[in-house]
Design a protein around this motif. Structure first.
Motif, PDB file in Angstrom:
ATOM      1  N   ARG A  90       0.816  -1.213   0.000  1.00 28.08           N
ATOM      2  CA  ARG A  90       0.000   0.000   0.000  1.00 28.08           C
ATOM      3  C   ARG A  90       0.851   1.265   0.000  1.00 28.08           C
ATOM      4  O   ARG A  90       0.325   2.363   0.186  1.00 28.08           O
ATOM      5  N   LYS A  91       2.174   1.098  -0.131  1.00 29.12           N
ATOM      6  CA  LYS A  91       3.115   2.225  -0.142  1.00 29.12           C
ATOM      7  C   LYS A  91       3.072   3.008   1.169  1.00 29.12           C
ATOM      8  O   LYS A  91       3.277   4.225   1.179  1.00 29.12           O
ATOM      9  N   TRP A  92       2.816   2.315   2.269  1.00 33.59           N
ATOM     10  CA  TRP A  92       2.805   3.021   3.549  1.00 33.59           C
ATOM     11  C   TRP A  92       4.224   3.175   4.075  1.00 33.59           C
ATOM     12  O   TRP A  92       4.575   4.161   4.696  1.00 33.59           O
ATOM     13  N   LEU A  93       5.101   2.145   3.813  1.00 33.09           N
ATOM     14  CA  LEU A  93       6.494   2.238   4.230  1.00 33.09           C
ATOM     15  C   LEU A  93       7.261   2.854   3.074  1.00 33.09           C
ATOM     16  O   LEU A  93       7.558   2.204   2.088  1.00 33.09           O
ATOM     17  N   GLN A  94       7.582   4.185   3.208  1.00 30.99           N
ATOM     18  CA  GLN A  94       8.197   4.894   2.083  1.00 30.99           C
ATOM     19  C   GLN A  94       9.713   4.958   2.177  1.00 30.99           C
ATOM     20  O   GLN A  94      10.373   5.171   1.195  1.00 30.99           O
TER      21      GLN A  94
END
Lengths: 382, 222
Positions: A347-351
């Motif tokens: 979900r692209k939460w850890l960028q």
């Protein structure tokens, strides 16, 4: 053998469907632990550690209140509601599926350390019951009823008790959103008088009592009491099954921070809402189940290291809830941690660039101690 | 000079350590190298570390892969009366707020615009700081009884400090009293990332003043 084959087939289908529908780049062959099974009734052990999707309209209908605030923020950011299927929830669902409607209601107490997922387990069970068509009585946090109350009115029904109009009206509004169809079907069995000119006749639908409580905020707590009483009496008949879901049930037997006009402390049984809820949590009715959660986070006058039922409920609460089925909730297992980490990556939460490496993952696991809340807090700024 | 009978802690300008104390080594990679790969100097260093005492690691030093010196500097500048816990939590809430805003924009944008939206809060932070750094500064030089504002080149450290200082003062003073710091800071950082906002304007004003006072540039003697 047939079941084994089916299980493998669905597992492969789940894994393949998730991989094919999302563009997983070739250099990251991480299997994303999603499942397309969005009906909690069909969740089994092979779904353990996987995340299932709840459509957003259903979230608004089933959970007008009750989801943790950080989870609500996550739903808004990711535009979807994904709940992890975990072992305590599967255990509870198995018990509920095998329960007998004719027997008295069984009490289940979900307990565990801080941030391990007790409220999310409760929400999973509430979702299952609402899908099955049960009437769900969801109290999102009983601690909100025993602290920070701006208005305390003396109850007109019983001189010793105190009313809480604001909390009661908020709860009635959310109850109305989640159980619309039951409010038309259930009829009152007694005449209730709300004041000199207002009364509800016998045989009127319960929706009218709720409207009365919302319109006349002064009598909202009494309306709540009437609703609880009617539902409890009629669940015996067997036309519907009742689930009483209370989060933070240890608030009902502790102390309050509220004070009366003469500055003397208020004990919980002097509040109408708490008094009526205690009657609901007793197992003298049949045709449903009572699922409760202990919570130290919002509790009053309890040490932060307390998490067991005996410590949080105290002697009075334990005797009132005894006998119950305890359901412990623990931190993430390695598989569940992988699943959560993979979901955040997808979900692209850890960028952060380092968060995608093995070192970063090991550091996250170490710093959070596999605790769901700590992992969520740590992954926020990364 | 080093003597065994000297006390462990001795004041030598700012450092109160005995000169025999060595700096701590925080990087994980240096401890994972096998013995054969070490050069002779490194072997000597290892033997020295076995006999000499080591200084205590300061709080700024971190062995985490996620640590960033610029972010730590910014957190220290935001800190008030030594409350590093609060400053750090405000910083992490700011980064999370930036990430949330950008991710919402990303998910709502059409396919062709998705690559242009930057979601990494660290990239945004570094780029915003770079955009806020002034190129030239002004300094007060007194000549013949009058003080002149003379344009002067700035060192890298001074530029970084000015950028961070302007961001923090802008958030603390020119916003509504009741807004939370993470909210204000994330808004300012996003504006600075797009080269808009009051901090960029302040930088441009400084540049214009320096350009206007070009005539006094020869007053500088360093």
């Amino acid at each position: 053998q047939l079941n084994h084959g089916c299980a493998l087939h669905t597992a492969a289908r789940d894994g393949l469907s998730s991989v094919s529908s999302r563009d997983v780049p070739a250099e990251r062959p991480r299997v994303v632990f999603h499942t397309s099974e969005s009906d909690p009734a069909k969740h089994t052990e092979q779904h353990e550690g996987r995340l299932y999707n709840i459509p957003l309209e259903e979230v608004k209908a089933v959970f007008p209140h009750g989801l943790p605030s950080r989870f609500q923020q996550q739903i808004q950011t990711f535009n979807e509601a994904r709940v992890m299927v975990r072992r305590p929830a599967l255990e509870l669902l198995a018990y509920l599926k095998g329960s007998n409607a004719a027997h008295p209601a069984v009490r289940y107490v979900i307990y565990g350390e801080r941030g391990t997922g007790k409220t999310m387990t409760l929400c999973h069970v509430v979702h299952y019951c609402s899908r099955q068509g049960w009437l769900v009585l969801h109290v999102p946090d009983a601690h909100l009823w025993v602290k920070n109350c701006k208005e305390l009115l003396q109850s007109s029904y019983n001189k010793d008790r105190l009313d809480q109009p604001l909390q009661a009206s908020v709860w009635l509004k959310n109850f109305k959103t989640s159980n619309e169809r039951f409010l038309q079907e259930i009829k009152t069995q007694k005449k209730y008088t709300w004041g000199k000119r207002e009364s509800t006749e016998e045989g009127r639908p319960l929706g009218e009592v709720v409207e009365q409580g919302l319109a006349r905020v002064r009598s909202a707590s009494d309306a709540v009491g009437v609703v609880l009483r009617e539902i409890k009496q009629q669940s015996r008949r067997g036309s519907f099954r009742l689930l009483v879901a209370v989060d933070g049930v240890n608030a009902l037997w502790g102390r309050t921070t509220l004070r009366k006009e003469n500055k003397s402390p208020v004990s919980p049984e002097e509040l109408t809402l708490v008094h009526n809820l205690r009657k609901m949590v007793r197992n003298d009715w049949s045709g449903g189940a009572i699922v409760t959660t202990l919570s130290q986070t919002g509790s009053l006058f309890k040490p932060s290291s307390a998490y067991t039922p005996h410590e949080l409920l105290g002697k009075e609460g334990f005797d009132a809830l005894d006998p119950f089925v305890p359901i412990p909730v623990a931190n993430y297992s390695p598989r569940e941690f992988e699943s959560c980490y993979g979901y955040y990556l997808e979900r692209k939460w850890l960028q952060h660039e380092k968060a995608h490496t093995e070192d970063g993952k090991a550091e996250l696991q170490f710093l959070s101690g596999s605790n769901p809340r700590q992992l969520d807090r740590l992954a926020g700024p990364l | 000079r080093l003597r065994a009978w000297l006390p462990r802690i001795m004041p030598v300008r700012w450092s109160r350590y005995n000169p025999s104390y060595l700096e701590p080594e925080v990087k994980k990679e240096s401890y994972q190298k096998p013995l054969e790969e070490l050069t002779d100097e490194e072997r000597e260093q290892m033997e020295l570390k076995a006999v000499r005492p080591i200084k205590a690691a300061p709080p700024i030093l971190s062995s985490s892969v996620f640590s960033d010196p610029m972010i730590s500097k910014f957190t220290n500048m935001m800190m008030k009366s030594g409350n590093k816990v609060l400053a750090r939590s405000l910083m992490s809430q700011t980064l999370e707020a930036i990430k949330r805003k950008q991710l919402e924009k990303y998910h709502k944008a059409p396919e062709n615009e998705k690559e242009t939206i930057e979601c990494n809060p660290y990239v945004i932070f570094h780029q915003a700081l770079k955009n806020c750094q002034p190129i030239i500064g002004l300094s007060n030089i007194t000549k013949g009884g009058k003080t002149y504002q003379v344009p002067v080149p700035l060192t890298d450290n001074r530029k970084r400090f000015l950028a961070m200082k302007w961001l923090i003062t802008e958030c603390r003073e020119n916003k509504h009293r009741r807004t939370m710091m993470p909210e204000k800071l994330s808004q300012e950082l996003l504006l600075a990332f797009n080269n808009e906002g009051p901090v960029i304007k302040k930088k441009h004003v400084l540049h214009k003043m320096a350009e206007a006072n070009r005539a006094y540039a020869h007053f500088r003697w360093w």
